[in-house]
Motif scaffolding. Sequence first.
Motif, PDB file in Angstrom:
ATOM      1  N   ASN A 296       0.828  -1.206   0.000  1.00  0.00           N
ATOM      2  CA  ASN A 296       0.000   0.000   0.000  1.00  0.00           C
ATOM      3  C   ASN A 296       0.861   1.253   0.000  1.00  0.00           C
ATOM      4  O   ASN A 296       2.004   1.238   0.464  1.00  0.00           O
ATOM      5  N   LEU A 297       0.283   2.334  -0.490  1.00  0.00           N
ATOM      6  CA  LEU A 297       0.982   3.608  -0.549  1.00  0.00           C
ATOM      7  C   LEU A 297       0.478   4.534   0.549  1.00  0.00           C
ATOM      8  O   LEU A 297      -0.722   4.636   0.787  1.00  0.00           O
ATOM      9  N   ASP A 298       1.406   5.220   1.193  1.00  0.00           N
ATOM     10  CA  ASP A 298       1.067   6.222   2.199  1.00  0.00           C
ATOM     11  C   ASP A 298       1.251   7.593   1.555  1.00  0.00           C
ATOM     12  O   ASP A 298       2.354   8.133   1.510  1.00  0.00           O
ATOM     13  N   ILE A 299       0.152   8.144   1.021  1.00  0.00           N
ATOM     14  CA  ILE A 299       0.211   9.428   0.334  1.00  0.00           C
ATOM     15  C   ILE A 299      -0.491  10.482   1.193  1.00  0.00           C
ATOM     16  O   ILE A 299      -1.641  10.291   1.594  1.00  0.00           O
ATOM     17  N   PRO A 300       0.175  11.598   1.498  1.00  0.00           N
ATOM     18  CA  PRO A 300      -0.440  12.626   2.350  1.00  0.00           C
ATOM     19  C   PRO A 300      -1.699  13.219   1.715  1.00  0.00           C
ATOM     20  O   PRO A 300      -1.647  13.787   0.627  1.00  0.00           O
ATOM     21  N   TYR A 301      -2.805  13.078   2.392  1.00  0.00           N
ATOM     22  CA  TYR A 301      -4.100  13.555   1.897  1.00  0.00           C
ATOM     23  C   TYR A 301      -4.043  15.044   1.580  1.00  0.00           C
ATOM     24  O   TYR A 301      -4.443  15.482   0.492  1.00  0.00           O
ATOM     25  N   ASN A 302      -3.568  15.856   2.526  1.00  0.00           N
ATOM     26  CA  ASN A 302      -3.561  17.311   2.346  1.00  0.00           C
ATOM     27  C   ASN A 302      -2.645  17.722   1.194  1.00  0.00           C
ATOM     28  O   ASN A 302      -2.936  18.674   0.472  1.00  0.00           O
ATOM     29  N   TYR A 303      -1.522  16.991   1.035  1.00  0.00           N
ATOM     30  CA  TYR A 303      -0.591  17.317  -0.044  1.00  0.00           C
ATOM     31  C   TYR A 303      -1.259  17.114  -1.400  1.00  0.00           C
ATOM     32  O   TYR A 303      -1.167  17.964  -2.297  1.00  0.00           O
ATOM     33  N   VAL A 304      -1.949  15.994  -1.554  1.00  0.00           N
ATOM     34  CA  VAL A 304      -2.624  15.706  -2.813  1.00  0.00           C
ATOM     35  C   VAL A 304      -3.722  16.729  -3.080  1.00  0.00           C
ATOM     36  O   VAL A 304      -3.870  17.252  -4.189  1.00  0.00           O
ATOM     37  N   MET A 305      -4.497  17.028  -2.030  1.00  0.00           N
ATOM     38  CA  MET A 305      -5.622  17.950  -2.182  1.00  0.00           C
ATOM     39  C   MET A 305      -5.138  19.355  -2.521  1.00  0.00           C
ATOM     40  O   MET A 305      -5.615  19.998  -3.458  1.00  0.00           O
ATOM     41  N   ARG A 306      -4.175  19.857  -1.771  1.00  0.00           N
ATOM     42  CA  ARG A 306      -3.729  21.241  -1.953  1.00  0.00           C
ATOM     43  C   ARG A 306      -2.964  21.442  -3.260  1.00  0.00           C
ATOM     44  O   ARG A 306      -2.894  22.555  -3.775  1.00  0.00           O
ATOM     45  N   ASN A 307      -2.394  20.359  -3.783  1.00  0.00           N
ATOM     46  CA  ASN A 307      -1.654  20.475  -5.039  1.00  0.00           C
ATOM     47  C   ASN A 307      -2.458  20.009  -6.246  1.00  0.00           C
ATOM     48  O   ASN A 307      -1.918  19.914  -7.356  1.00  0.00           O
ATOM     49  N   ASN A 308      -3.740  19.710  -6.026  1.00  0.00           N
ATOM     50  CA  ASN A 308      -4.633  19.354  -7.137  1.00  0.00           C
ATOM     51  C   ASN A 308      -4.082  18.197  -7.983  1.00  0.00           C
ATOM     52  O   ASN A 308      -4.171  18.223  -9.221  1.00  0.00           O
ATOM     53  N   LEU A 309      -3.499  17.209  -7.317  1.00  0.00           N
ATOM     54  CA  LEU A 309      -2.914  16.092  -8.049  1.00  0.00           C
ATOM     55  C   LEU A 309      -3.992  15.108  -8.510  1.00  0.00           C
ATOM     56  O   LEU A 309      -4.985  14.877  -7.823  1.00  0.00           O
ATOM     57  N   VAL A 310      -3.757  14.520  -9.669  1.00  0.00           N
ATOM     58  CA  VAL A 310      -4.585  13.424 -10.162  1.00  0.00           C
ATOM     59  C   VAL A 310      -3.760  12.147 -10.046  1.00  0.00           C
ATOM     60  O   VAL A 310      -2.671  12.060 -10.623  1.00  0.00           O
ATOM     61  N   ILE A 311      -4.258  11.188  -9.288  1.00  0.00           N
ATOM     62  CA  ILE A 311      -3.599   9.878  -9.167  1.00  0.00           C
ATOM     63  C   ILE A 311      -4.575   8.837  -9.679  1.00  0.00           C
ATOM     64  O   ILE A 311      -5.676   8.690  -9.142  1.00  0.00           O
ATOM     65  N   ARG A 312      -4.204   8.139 -10.727  1.00  0.00           N
ATOM     66  CA  ARG A 312      -5.128   7.172 -11.311  1.00  0.00           C
ATOM     67  C   ARG A 312      -4.413   5.878 -11.664  1.00  0.00           C
ATOM     68  O   ARG A 312      -3.207   5.858 -11.939  1.00  0.00           O
ATOM     69  N   GLY A 313      -5.173   4.809 -11.605  1.00  0.00           N
ATOM     70  CA  GLY A 313      -4.660   3.523 -12.042  1.00  0.00           C
ATOM     71  C   GLY A 313      -5.022   3.277 -13.495  1.00  0.00           C
ATOM     72  O   GLY A 313      -5.986   3.845 -14.022  1.00  0.00           O
ATOM     73  N   GLN A 314      -4.228   2.439 -14.146  1.00  0.00           N
ATOM     74  CA  GLN A 314      -4.506   2.091 -15.533  1.00  0.00           C
ATOM     75  C   GLN A 314      -4.073   0.655 -15.773  1.00  0.00           C
ATOM     76  O   GLN A 314      -2.914   0.305 -15.528  1.00  0.00           O
ATOM     77  N   TRP A 315      -5.000  -0.176 -16.224  1.00  0.00           N
ATOM     78  CA  TRP A 315      -4.666  -1.553 -16.585  1.00  0.00           C
ATOM     79  C   TRP A 315      -4.800  -1.706 -18.090  1.00  0.00           C
ATOM     80  O   TRP A 315      -5.857  -1.437 -18.665  1.00  0.00           O
ATOM     81  N   MET A 316      -3.721  -2.053 -18.749  1.00  0.00           N
ATOM     82  CA  MET A 316      -3.663  -2.197 -20.187  1.00  0.00           C
ATOM     83  C   MET A 316      -3.993  -0.857 -20.869  1.00  0.00           C
ATOM     84  O   MET A 316      -3.563   0.181 -20.394  1.00  0.00           O
ATOM     85  N   CYS A 317      -4.757  -0.887 -21.970  1.00  0.00           N
ATOM     86  CA  CYS A 317      -4.948   0.327 -22.756  1.00  0.00           C
ATOM     87  C   CYS A 317      -6.390   0.424 -23.231  1.00  0.00           C
ATOM     88  O   CYS A 317      -7.110  -0.574 -23.268  1.00  0.00           O
ATOM     89  N   PRO A 318      -6.838   1.633 -23.606  1.00  0.00           N
ATOM     90  CA  PRO A 318      -8.191   1.766 -24.155  1.00  0.00           C
ATOM     91  C   PRO A 318      -8.286   1.111 -25.529  1.00  0.00           C
ATOM     92  O   PRO A 318      -7.272   0.861 -26.194  1.00  0.00           O
ATOM     93  N   ARG A 319      -9.505   0.865 -25.960  1.00  0.00           N
ATOM     94  CA  ARG A 319      -9.731   0.093 -27.169  1.00  0.00           C
ATOM     95  C   ARG A 319      -9.145   0.742 -28.425  1.00  0.00           C
ATOM     96  O   ARG A 319      -8.713   0.059 -29.357  1.00  0.00           O
ATOM     97  N   HIS A 320      -9.092   2.083 -28.467  1.00  0.00           N
ATOM     98  CA  HIS A 320      -8.601   2.755 -29.663  1.00  0.00           C
ATOM     99  C   HIS A 320      -7.078   2.834 -29.719  1.00  0.00           C
ATOM    100  O   HIS A 320      -6.514   3.225 -30.755  1.00  0.00           O
ATOM    101  N   ALA A 321      -6.393   2.439 -28.645  1.00  0.00           N
ATOM    102  CA  ALA A 321      -4.939   2.615 -28.567  1.00  0.00           C
ATOM    103  C   ALA A 321      -4.176   1.870 -29.665  1.00  0.00           C
ATOM    104  O   ALA A 321      -3.213   2.423 -30.219  1.00  0.00           O
TER     105      ALA A 321
END
Length: 384
Positions: free
Chosen positions: A307-332
């Motif tokens: 698991n990752l320990d990511i500071p909640y306030n840091y992510v929120m205040r810096n407007n970060l987008v953290i997303r997972g991605q498995w494989m690729c979209p169909r058009h790739a």
Amino acid sequence: MKAAMFKTIGQPLTIEDIPEPVPGAGEVLVRVLAAPVLSYAQEVFTGQRHYPLLLPLAPGCGAVGIVEKTGPDATRLKPGQLVLCDPTVRSRDDALSPDIMLQGWTAPGEGAQKLQAHFRHGSFAEKMLLPLENAFSLDHLRSIDPAKLTWLVTLLVSYGGLLAANLQPGQVIMVNGATGHFGSAAVALAVAMGAARVVAPGRNEQTLNNLVRRFGPRVRPVLLSEDETNESKRSEAATSSSIKYSAYSLSEREALNRQRFMEAAEGPIDCLLDLLGPIHDPAPTRRGIMTVRPGGTAVLMGGVQTNLDIPYNYVMRNNLVIRGQWMCPRHAPSLLVELIHSGLLNLEPFSVSTFPLEQANQAVHYAYEHGGAFQLTALQPSGI
């Protein structure tokens, strides 16, 4: 038709004759010219990696081949076409959240196993049946060796991450795992897609130098010490520079890393693509996320086993987008083929070693021993 069958976990693949599939509506039968052998296939077949599979089956994740027959509803695909067989098979009865399997490789969940029960066999066979929408024309790339084109399967994974990051020409990206099989492919793709700079951290100095030699000065290597690549298990025999680095607190080390990465980037880093392998240390991923500029994006698609320990306030205040991605979209796949056809992405730096279908077990072992940057093993079931 002949196939390399995976029948029992821990047992070698066996070459057997199995019935040739007959395509129905929405399906295509492809004669396999070349199929990639993933470097960790040996771990799947021995049970070291537990992948949900309905045994027995012919394994194999993706292929390049020739269309032999199509179902009655095919409107574009025709016999004789060279195609890429995308292994990412999606169910058709829920467009919003479809069940997904990798054909011949893994089927997580009840819905995915229903897909696997029908599209059971993968590419370690002379022919394979797949959905029409998973066959992409490669007619523009016929001048390239089909075995070399199996690199498309690896490149699709990394490309899916770059699309998820919404990488734009002129932006700066950092690739965690840049010296690995998928990470080095991501570096090549990011350069092809117009990244201004690609920050490539790693501790394999030779591979880092090779990345710069192959793809030019836009690749910015950052050589890491053993302490920096394994925060939780520092070696007692650390070098003097590592000891100096270890003396800092975690927050101080993160600040030092951010400074080093930003110096390499010559400014802010717009996005992170994390392609680290199955490690149990979250620190490299955490520090990568903490390096991204405010408003930036971090895409996680590696194999980190904790698991990752990511500071909640840091992510929120810096407007970060953290997303997972498995494989690729169909058009790739279509976009990736055009990157190559246009000359933006050159497959010349990517090597491939081939084996006939009858030597499937040797190919699996060879892939395990030779699975690093720019190295790929492929089976050629049709013997060409």
